[in-house]
Design a protein around this motif. Structure first.
Motif, PDB file in Angstrom:
ATOM      1  N   CYS A 118       0.832  -1.210   0.000  1.00  0.00           N
ATOM      2  CA  CYS A 118       0.000   0.000   0.000  1.00  0.00           C
ATOM      3  C   CYS A 118       0.862   1.254   0.000  1.00  0.00           C
ATOM      4  O   CYS A 118       0.615   2.201  -0.757  1.00  0.00           O
ATOM      5  CB  CYS A 118      -0.934  -0.022   1.215  1.00  0.00           C
ATOM      6  SG  CYS A 118      -2.039   1.387   1.337  1.00  0.00           S
ATOM      7  N   ALA A 121       2.441   1.669  -3.449  1.00  0.00           N
ATOM      8  CA  ALA A 121       1.471   2.161  -4.430  1.00  0.00           C
ATOM      9  C   ALA A 121       1.216   3.653  -4.246  1.00  0.00           C
ATOM     10  O   ALA A 121       1.094   4.395  -5.229  1.00  0.00           O
ATOM     11  CB  ALA A 121       0.168   1.381  -4.307  1.00  0.00           C
ATOM     12  N   GLU A 122       1.135   4.104  -3.014  1.00  0.00           N
ATOM     13  CA  GLU A 122       0.941   5.533  -2.764  1.00  0.00           C
ATOM     14  C   GLU A 122       2.149   6.340  -3.240  1.00  0.00           C
ATOM     15  O   GLU A 122       2.000   7.427  -3.812  1.00  0.00           O
ATOM     16  CB  GLU A 122       0.688   5.758  -1.276  1.00  0.00           C
ATOM     17  CG  GLU A 122      -0.664   5.230  -0.799  1.00  0.00           C
ATOM     18  CD  GLU A 122      -0.845   5.377   0.696  1.00  0.00           C
ATOM     19  OE1 GLU A 122       0.170   5.638   1.387  1.00  0.00           O
ATOM     20  OE2 GLU A 122      -1.986   5.218   1.183  1.00  0.00           O
ATOM     21  N   TYR A 125       2.106   6.566  -6.977  1.00  0.00           N
ATOM     22  CA  TYR A 125       1.100   7.540  -7.418  1.00  0.00           C
ATOM     23  C   TYR A 125       1.635   8.966  -7.319  1.00  0.00           C
ATOM     24  O   TYR A 125       1.464   9.759  -8.252  1.00  0.00           O
ATOM     25  CB  TYR A 125      -0.154   7.375  -6.554  1.00  0.00           C
ATOM     26  CG  TYR A 125      -1.183   8.456  -6.781  1.00  0.00           C
ATOM     27  CD1 TYR A 125      -1.994   8.436  -7.909  1.00  0.00           C
ATOM     28  CD2 TYR A 125      -1.336   9.505  -5.872  1.00  0.00           C
ATOM     29  CE1 TYR A 125      -2.939   9.429  -8.126  1.00  0.00           C
ATOM     30  CE2 TYR A 125      -2.267  10.497  -6.081  1.00  0.00           C
ATOM     31  CZ  TYR A 125      -3.073  10.451  -7.209  1.00  0.00           C
ATOM     32  OH  TYR A 125      -3.994  11.448  -7.419  1.00  0.00           O
ATOM     33  N   GLN A 210      -4.262   5.775  -9.187  1.00  0.00           N
ATOM     34  CA  GLN A 210      -5.140   5.866  -8.023  1.00  0.00           C
ATOM     35  C   GLN A 210      -5.877   4.548  -7.782  1.00  0.00           C
ATOM     36  O   GLN A 210      -6.089   4.134  -6.637  1.00  0.00           O
ATOM     37  CB  GLN A 210      -6.146   7.007  -8.221  1.00  0.00           C
ATOM     38  CG  GLN A 210      -7.052   7.264  -7.037  1.00  0.00           C
ATOM     39  CD  GLN A 210      -6.291   7.781  -5.837  1.00  0.00           C
ATOM     40  OE1 GLN A 210      -5.293   8.495  -5.980  1.00  0.00           O
ATOM     41  NE2 GLN A 210      -6.758   7.445  -4.643  1.00  0.00           N
ATOM     42  N   VAL A 213      -3.625   2.284  -6.054  1.00  0.00           N
ATOM     43  CA  VAL A 213      -3.528   2.672  -4.644  1.00  0.00           C
ATOM     44  C   VAL A 213      -4.744   2.184  -3.866  1.00  0.00           C
ATOM     45  O   VAL A 213      -4.621   1.628  -2.766  1.00  0.00           O
ATOM     46  CB  VAL A 213      -3.379   4.203  -4.523  1.00  0.00           C
ATOM     47  CG1 VAL A 213      -3.484   4.647  -3.061  1.00  0.00           C
ATOM     48  CG2 VAL A 213      -2.044   4.652  -5.102  1.00  0.00           C
ATOM     49  N   ARG A 217      -4.891  -0.338  -0.780  1.00  0.00           N
ATOM     50  CA  ARG A 217      -5.512   0.066   0.496  1.00  0.00           C
ATOM     51  C   ARG A 217      -6.597  -0.917   0.910  1.00  0.00           C
ATOM     52  O   ARG A 217      -6.736  -1.240   2.102  1.00  0.00           O
ATOM     53  CB  ARG A 217      -6.091   1.467   0.354  1.00  0.00           C
ATOM     54  CG  ARG A 217      -5.051   2.596   0.329  1.00  0.00           C
ATOM     55  CD  ARG A 217      -5.714   3.932   0.096  1.00  0.00           C
ATOM     56  NE  ARG A 217      -4.727   5.013   0.102  1.00  0.00           N
ATOM     57  CZ  ARG A 217      -5.013   6.279  -0.228  1.00  0.00           C
ATOM     58  NH1 ARG A 217      -6.265   6.603  -0.594  1.00  0.00           N
ATOM     59  NH2 ARG A 217      -4.072   7.198  -0.194  1.00  0.00           N
TER      60      ARG A 217
END
Length: 414
Positions: A118, A121-122, A125, A210, A213, A217
């Motif tokens: 997570c 991925a953030e 982004y 997104q 992400v 999440r």
């Protein structure tokens, strides 16, 4: 003369024997015509009741238990092992009270991996967003430069057109400035389109990042939820009733971990004989005997199926509960089916069946004997039964089991 003297005694003995034989046979015939003696019964051990007339309440009785209205079963959703038992059955718990602690090393590892995925991925982004915004800024800068050049070319063309009308600029210079102005105007339009496409592409790429992400999440939230489930909580205010697990036990998905119930809101679950359940209706009044007091209520639900010869009936409990009333307490319930304003009835004999004919011993006026008679019964209640024909108010009858005297039509009471 000697012969007649010897024959006379023999004739007398023969006549006497025949007379005695006839008398013996007559006695036997007389005894055969006599009725057998009535059996004698102790009055003290015999249940006797008088036939009455007046209002009659029709009821049925059933036994059962008290059941909580609000019950929560806690089940395991994944493989785990019991690490600790924090609360024992009988304890009062709140909704957030921890009951058990479970462990699952594989889940802990996967939860940690999901957390790092997570975060990665953030970060991807944010990096993509910054890179695309830089590209967008370069396109906007290029567009601004072309826009300025186009504006200057337009101003120059207008000036040359005025000078050409006055003969100060040649036609060749006018055509040249006009061509430059058209070229820059075209490039300006193309750059605007390029910027619009770039903005659309930027939004699409950011949306893709997104989505990655959000996916990461969601996986992280799922793992956190599963991790939180390793600490089993009550989920509602009440009393912990059951905890069928032990420390160190391996649990499979779907295993029942605990049962929590709200002890102050109870109902009675009664078992009514299937032959007596035909007149049950929702809303009928019920009296519940908890062995420590009576509670009034009403029929809430009637099970449509018959199990083991009984019908399950749920009854509400209205008003304060007697002391000691708790889930799984054995109780007895009496359901009122109907009322008759004027009926002839008597205590229910052992052999009597509702809506059927039968025999019963009716006492004589002096109470010394009882004669078997035919009686037709009507509707039955818990301890009484309606009399349709064969008895009158004031008659006394025997309610006890009379199967021992089936061969007798009358008995004597002493």
């Amino acid at each position: 003369m000697d012969i007649p003297l010897q024959a006379r005694p023999k004739s007398r003995r023969m006549i006497l024997g025949v007379s005695l034989g006839i008398a013996f046979l007559a006695g036997i015939a007389g005894l055969a015509r006599l009725k057998p003696a009535a059996p004698t019964v102790e009055r003290q051990g015999t249940l006797i009741d008088a036939v009455k007339r007046g209002p009659m309440v029709f009821q049925v009785r059933g036994t059962g238990t008290l059941v909580p209205l609000n019950v929560r079963f806690l089940a395991n959703s994944l493989d785990a092992r019991v690490e600790r038992i924090l609360v024992l059955p009988g304890s009062v718990v709140k909704a957030d009270t921890p009951i058990l602690e479970l462990s699952n090393p594989e889940l802990m590892q996967s939860a940690q991996d999901a957390e790092w995925q997570c975060k990665a991925a953030e970060a991807d982004y944010q990096s993509a967003k910054a890179r695309l915004q830089i590209q967008l800024l370069d396109l906007k800068a290029s567009l601004a430069s072309i826009k300025a050049s186009n504006a200057n070319a337009q101003f120059g063309l207008e000036a040359n057109e005025r000078l050409a009308r006055e003969g100060l600029v040649s036609s060749q210079d006018l055509l040249k400035s006009r061509g430059q102005a058209e070229e820059l105007n075209t490039r300006y339009g193309l750059e605007r389109q390029r910027l619009q496409v770039a903005e659309d592409s930027l939004r699409a790429q950011l949306a893709s990042q997104q989505a990655k992400v959000e996916q990461a999440r969601a996986l992280w939230r799922l793992k956190r939820t599963q991790m939180d489930a390793l600490k089993v909580r009550a989920g509602m205010d009440g009393v912990l009733q059951q905890l069928p697990v032990q420390v160190g036990q391996r649990l499979m998905p779907g295993t029942t971990l605990a049962k929590v119930a709200e002890p102050t809101q109870l109902k009675a679950e009664l078992k009514i004989n299937e032959t007596q359940a035909k007149d049950l209706v929702i809303g009928q009044p019920v009296s519940i005997d908890t062995r420590n007091g009576l509670v009034q209520g009403h029929v809430l639900r009637i099970d449509p199926a018959v199990q083991n010869g009984t019908v399950t009936v749920d009854a509400s409990l209205e008003g304060p509960l007697p002391k000691g009333a708790r889930p799984d307490l054995s109780v007895e319930g009496i359901i009122e089916l109907d009322r008759a304003a004027d009926a002839i009835y008597v205590g229910r004999p052992v052999q009597a069946q509702p809506q059927a004919a039968g025999t019963i011993f009716k006492l004589s006026p002096d109470g010394g004997e009882a004669q078997r008679i035919q009686v037709r019964f009507g509707r039955a209640s818990v301890s009484t039964i309606e009399v349709i024909d064969g008895l009158q108010p004031g008659d006394q009858v025997i309610l006890s089991d009379t199967s021992t005297w089936d061969s007798a039509d009358r008995i004597r009471l002493k």
